[in-house]
Motif scaffolding. Structure first.
Motif, mmCIF file in Angstrom:
data_model
loop_
_atom_site.group_PDB
_atom_site.id
_atom_site.type_symbol
_atom_site.label_atom_id
_atom_site.label_comp_id
_atom_site.label_asym_id
_atom_site.label_seq_id
_atom_site.Cartn_x
_atom_site.Cartn_y
_atom_site.Cartn_z
ATOM 1 N N MET A 1 72.417 -60.623 31.123
ATOM 2 C CA MET A 1 73.085 -59.955 32.242
ATOM 3 C C MET A 1 73.658 -58.600 31.881
ATOM 4 N N GLY A 2 74.168 -58.426 30.649
ATOM 5 C CA GLY A 2 74.749 -57.150 30.285
ATOM 6 C C GLY A 2 76.027 -56.853 31.052
ATOM 7 N N VAL A 3 76.326 -55.559 31.220
ATOM 8 C CA VAL A 3 77.579 -55.147 31.835
ATOM 9 C C VAL A 3 77.440 -54.937 33.334
ATOM 10 N N ASP A 4 76.335 -54.343 33.757
ATOM 11 C CA ASP A 4 76.169 -53.948 35.147
ATOM 12 C C ASP A 4 75.644 -55.095 36.001
ATOM 13 N N PRO A 5 75.877 -55.034 37.326
ATOM 14 C CA PRO A 5 75.281 -56.026 38.220
ATOM 15 C C PRO A 5 73.776 -56.061 38.052
ATOM 16 N N ILE A 6 73.194 -57.250 38.160
ATOM 17 C CA ILE A 6 71.760 -57.411 37.935
ATOM 18 C C ILE A 6 71.167 -58.248 39.059
ATOM 19 N N HIS A 7 69.994 -57.869 39.537
ATOM 20 C CA HIS A 7 69.341 -58.576 40.636
ATOM 21 C C HIS A 7 68.697 -59.864 40.132
ATOM 22 N N PHE A 8 68.625 -60.840 41.011
ATOM 23 C CA PHE A 8 68.016 -62.141 40.678
ATOM 24 C C PHE A 8 66.619 -61.966 40.110
ATOM 25 N N ASP A 9 65.797 -61.117 40.726
ATOM 26 C CA ASP A 9 64.407 -60.936 40.279
ATOM 27 C C ASP A 9 64.340 -60.376 38.868
ATOM 28 N N VAL A 10 65.230 -59.418 38.567
ATOM 29 C CA VAL A 10 65.255 -58.834 37.225
ATOM 30 C C VAL A 10 65.674 -59.887 36.209
ATOM 31 N N LEU A 11 66.672 -60.683 36.589
ATOM 32 C CA LEU A 11 67.152 -61.743 35.707
ATOM 33 C C LEU A 11 66.078 -62.810 35.492
ATOM 34 N N LEU A 12 65.300 -63.062 36.541
ATOM 35 C CA LEU A 12 64.218 -64.041 36.445
ATOM 36 C C LEU A 12 63.214 -63.623 35.380
ATOM 37 N N THR A 13 62.852 -62.343 35.388
ATOM 38 C CA THR A 13 61.904 -61.832 34.399
ATOM 39 C C THR A 13 62.519 -61.812 33.010
ATOM 40 N N ALA A 14 63.788 -61.407 32.922
ATOM 41 C CA ALA A 14 64.444 -61.279 31.619
ATOM 42 C C ALA A 14 64.633 -62.618 30.922
ATOM 43 N N THR A 15 64.923 -63.655 31.695
ATOM 44 C CA THR A 15 65.211 -64.962 31.087
ATOM 45 C C THR A 15 63.964 -65.818 30.867
ATOM 46 N N GLY A 16 62.926 -65.586 31.685
ATOM 47 C CA GLY A 16 61.731 -66.418 31.588
ATOM 48 C C GLY A 16 61.907 -67.793 32.198
ATOM 49 N N LEU A 17 63.035 -68.005 32.906
ATOM 50 C CA LEU A 17 63.281 -69.307 33.529
ATOM 51 C C LEU A 17 62.538 -69.403 34.859
ATOM 52 N N GLU B 1 78.770 -69.726 37.907
ATOM 53 C CA GLU B 1 79.744 -69.273 38.901
ATOM 54 C C GLU B 1 80.904 -70.262 38.988
ATOM 55 N N LEU B 2 80.580 -71.555 39.028
ATOM 56 C CA LEU B 2 81.623 -72.577 39.085
ATOM 57 C C LEU B 2 82.509 -72.541 37.852
ATOM 58 N N ASP B 3 81.937 -72.096 36.715
ATOM 59 C CA ASP B 3 82.679 -72.037 35.463
ATOM 60 C C ASP B 3 83.446 -70.716 35.322
ATOM 61 N N GLY B 4 83.342 -69.853 36.345
ATOM 62 C CA GLY B 4 84.076 -68.600 36.313
ATOM 63 C C GLY B 4 83.486 -67.545 35.400
ATOM 64 N N LYS B 5 82.213 -67.713 35.039
ATOM 65 C CA LYS B 5 81.577 -66.772 34.114
ATOM 66 C C LYS B 5 80.867 -65.622 34.824
ATOM 67 N N ILE B 6 80.442 -65.843 36.071
ATOM 68 C CA ILE B 6 79.740 -64.805 36.820
ATOM 69 C C ILE B 6 80.240 -64.796 38.260
ATOM 70 N N SER B 7 79.891 -63.751 38.985
ATOM 71 C CA SER B 7 80.236 -63.674 40.399
ATOM 72 C C SER B 7 79.032 -63.146 41.172
ATOM 73 N N PRO B 8 78.677 -63.779 42.313
ATOM 74 C CA PRO B 8 77.588 -63.263 43.138
ATOM 75 C C PRO B 8 78.045 -62.026 43.903
ATOM 76 N N LEU B 9 77.141 -61.074 44.064
ATOM 77 C CA LEU B 9 77.431 -59.851 44.800
ATOM 78 C C LEU B 9 76.463 -59.712 45.968
#
Length: 374
Positions: free
Chosen positions: A328-344, A357-365
């Motif tokens: 994820m890095g520092v900046d907001p990241i789109h779902f599609d970009v994250l999909l490619t980056a993670t390979g999930l 999100e439930l664990d308070g680690k990320i926030s949806p934008l």
């Protein structure tokens, strides 16, 4: 407002096909998904497996499958800009609806999907509203919209339409939940209003295309109006008004209920007075609502602008969770970009994002993006 990307897992045609089988309503579809996981697995199940979940007639219909001609109109509609299908497997499925009994397994949507990530307030009331009632609805909706709330209503005549107009007057999004297919505008008198809502907000329905206006559809519609919202404001309602159904469902769903009082001689005030006797908060101004819901409004994410390095492996953090956070890095990241980056897979990534999100680690934008918070 940019559109968020809808991610459907598995193939959209199978979701549509399963939902169009006669007898497979939202509750049955959820039961099938709970047992088999995906629509593809439902269609692949044996008769004996299906009979444990559904009737013989539905079993036979699932085994027979759905021909392409049946689903073609829906797929054609979905191919048009601004038309969407949101399913339980979708990362943007409204989390508030997951809290209610019998959440819709899928939603047809037309317009701007970003609205679904906003805190919402339902504003409902009589179709036969007084001029003062409509003015109250428009004024309250406009003022509440200016405080960051997305107004949700049913696009009916009277109070509903006025509430939508008030939100649009504030140049704010509004969500209309309807009891017909989205290829039908009901009431027809609100065709222009519907176009304005689509341009700035969203119209949604759990009913397939072509579904006409039927009395039994509206209580089902109402549970979605209240379910999307953190509270429900009733402005003018007879004792037999459908708005009281929405208010009751809101209370059952753990939402706040508000009502504006009126003259003791007015039939359209009696429903509101009954709600107040039953514990709804008497409302005279928008401040009465804001003071009540402020503690439960979603907090604005506090973004850490300092460099964020990879998190160390922890005993309670799965490898997939660490992979997502590290990508994820520092900046907001789109779902599609994250999909490619993670390979999930879409499903795995959606699950990880929900848990983080439930664990308070990320926030949806807005716009299908996510922000790392740690």
């Amino acid at each position: 407002m940019p559109e968020a990307t809808v991610h459907i897992e598995p193939d959209v045609a199978q979701w549509v096909a399963l939902s169009l089988i006669d007898g497979v309503g939202s509750a049955t579809l959820c039961q099938l998904l709970s047992q088999f996981g995906t629509p593809a697995n439902v269609f692949a199940a044996s008769r004996s497996q299906l009979r444990h979940i559904v009737s013989d007639n539905i079993t036979a219909a699932i085994c027979a499958g759905v021909d392409e001609a049946t689903i073609a109109p829906t797929l054609e509609w979905l191919s048009q800009p601004g038309n969407h299908l949101i399913t339980l497997a979708d990362s943007i499925y409204p989390k508030a609806l997951l809290e209610i009994a019998n959440p819709p397994a899928l939603l047809y949507a037309k317009g701007q999907l970003d609205c679904l990530s906003m805190p919402c307030l339902a504003v409902v009331g009589s179709r036969n509203a007084t001029p003062q009632g409509e003015k109250n609805a428009e004024d309250f909706a406009e003022n509440l919209s200016r405080h960051g709330l997305c107004i949700v209503s049913g696009m009916a005549l009277g109070i509903d339409g006025a509430a939508h107009r008030g939100a649009l007057k504030a140049n704010a999004p509004t969500i209309a939940v309807v009891g017909t297919g989205l290829d039908i505008v009901y009431p027809a008198k609100h065709r222009d209003l519907a176009h304005r809502i689509v341009n700035r907000g969203l119209i949604i329905s759990e009913f397939p295309l072509g579904t006409p206006s039927k009395a039994q559809n509206f209580p089902r519609r109402n549970r979605i109006i209240s379910g999307l919202s953190i509270g429900c404001l009733v402005i003018e309602a007879n004792l037999d008004s459908g708005s009281l159904i929405t208010a009751r469902q809101a209370a059952e769903q753990g939402r706040e209920v508000f009502a504006i009082p009126g003259s003791i001689h007015s039939p359209v005030a009696k429903g509101c007075h009954q709600l107040i006797k039953q514990g709804a908060k008497l409302v005279e101004s928008t401040e009465d609502i804001l003071s009540e819901i402020q503690p439960i409004l979603p907090l604005q994410p506090h973004f850490n602008t300092s460099p964020i390095g990879p998190l160390p492996e922890r005993a309670n953090a799965s490898p997939e969770a660490n992979t997502v956070l590290d990508s994820m890095g520092v900046d907001p990241i789109h779902f599609d970009v994250l999909l490619t980056a993670t390979g999930l897979t879409v499903s795995a990534l959606s699950t990880m994002l929900t848990l983080l999100e439930l664990d308070g680690k990320i926030s949806p934008l807005h716009g299908g993006k996510f922000q790392r918070l740690v």
